[in-house]
Design an enzyme around this catalytic site. Structure first.
Site, mmCIF file in Angstrom:
data_model
loop_
_atom_site.group_PDB
_atom_site.id
_atom_site.type_symbol
_atom_site.label_atom_id
_atom_site.label_comp_id
_atom_site.label_asym_id
_atom_site.label_seq_id
_atom_site.Cartn_x
_atom_site.Cartn_y
_atom_site.Cartn_z
ATOM 1 N N ASN A 49 3.639 10.804 -18.839
ATOM 2 C CA ASN A 49 4.252 10.163 -17.673
ATOM 3 C C ASN A 49 3.228 10.139 -16.557
ATOM 4 O O ASN A 49 2.404 11.054 -16.435
ATOM 5 C CB ASN A 49 5.474 10.959 -17.193
ATOM 6 N N HIS B 82 0.828 -1.199 0.000
ATOM 7 C CA HIS B 82 0.000 0.000 0.000
ATOM 8 C C HIS B 82 0.866 1.254 0.000
ATOM 9 O O HIS B 82 1.781 1.371 0.801
ATOM 10 C CB HIS B 82 -0.916 -0.029 1.223
#
Length: 132
Positions: A123, A20
């Site tokens: 990106n 996470h």
């Protein structure tokens, strides 16, 4: 042999080991990659594979809670901006930072996946979510 999902063993390995809030970067062929960050170079020639080809496959396999794009896409890359909007519609938090800040964020990435994309500011930094 794997039957489904990402076949590239390096990408599959990295995605399988994310926790996470860990992050990865999918970048165009010109994005600088810090020396200490793992590079998975998929670029074959200009445009191949495209940013969207790689992003779409990664999104099928990675639980993403947040994505960061460069603010420059808002007026310099309409296609990437539209994809960010679509991702937000699918429940992914979207943030925009300057391109310089995005390059700084790449220093904390587990990996940068280099595509053959040659359009400006294609990106993204993807932050892992949890599936429960």
């Amino acid at each position: 042999m794997k039957k489904h999902g990402i076949l590239n063993s390096d990408i599959a390995r990295v995605l399988a080991t994310l926790g996470h809030t860990d992050c990865i970067v999918i970048g165009d062929c010109g994005l600088p990659i810090p020396d200490h960050v793992e590079r998975i170079d998929l670029a074959l020639r200009i445009g191949t594979p495209s940013f969207f080809d790689v992003l779409d496959e990664v999104l099928k396999d990675m639980q993403v809670e947040r994505a960061v794009f460069a603010t420059e896409v808002l007026d310099r890359n309409e296609a990437v901006m539209a994809r960010a909007t679509a991702m937000a519609g699918n429940g992914i938090g979207i943030d925009y930072v300057s391109h310089d800040e995005l390059k700084r964020l790449s220093h904390d990435a587990r990996v940068v996946i280099r595509t053959g994309e040659a359009t400006p500011y294609a990106n993204v930094v993807l932050y892992a979510g949890v599936i429960f």
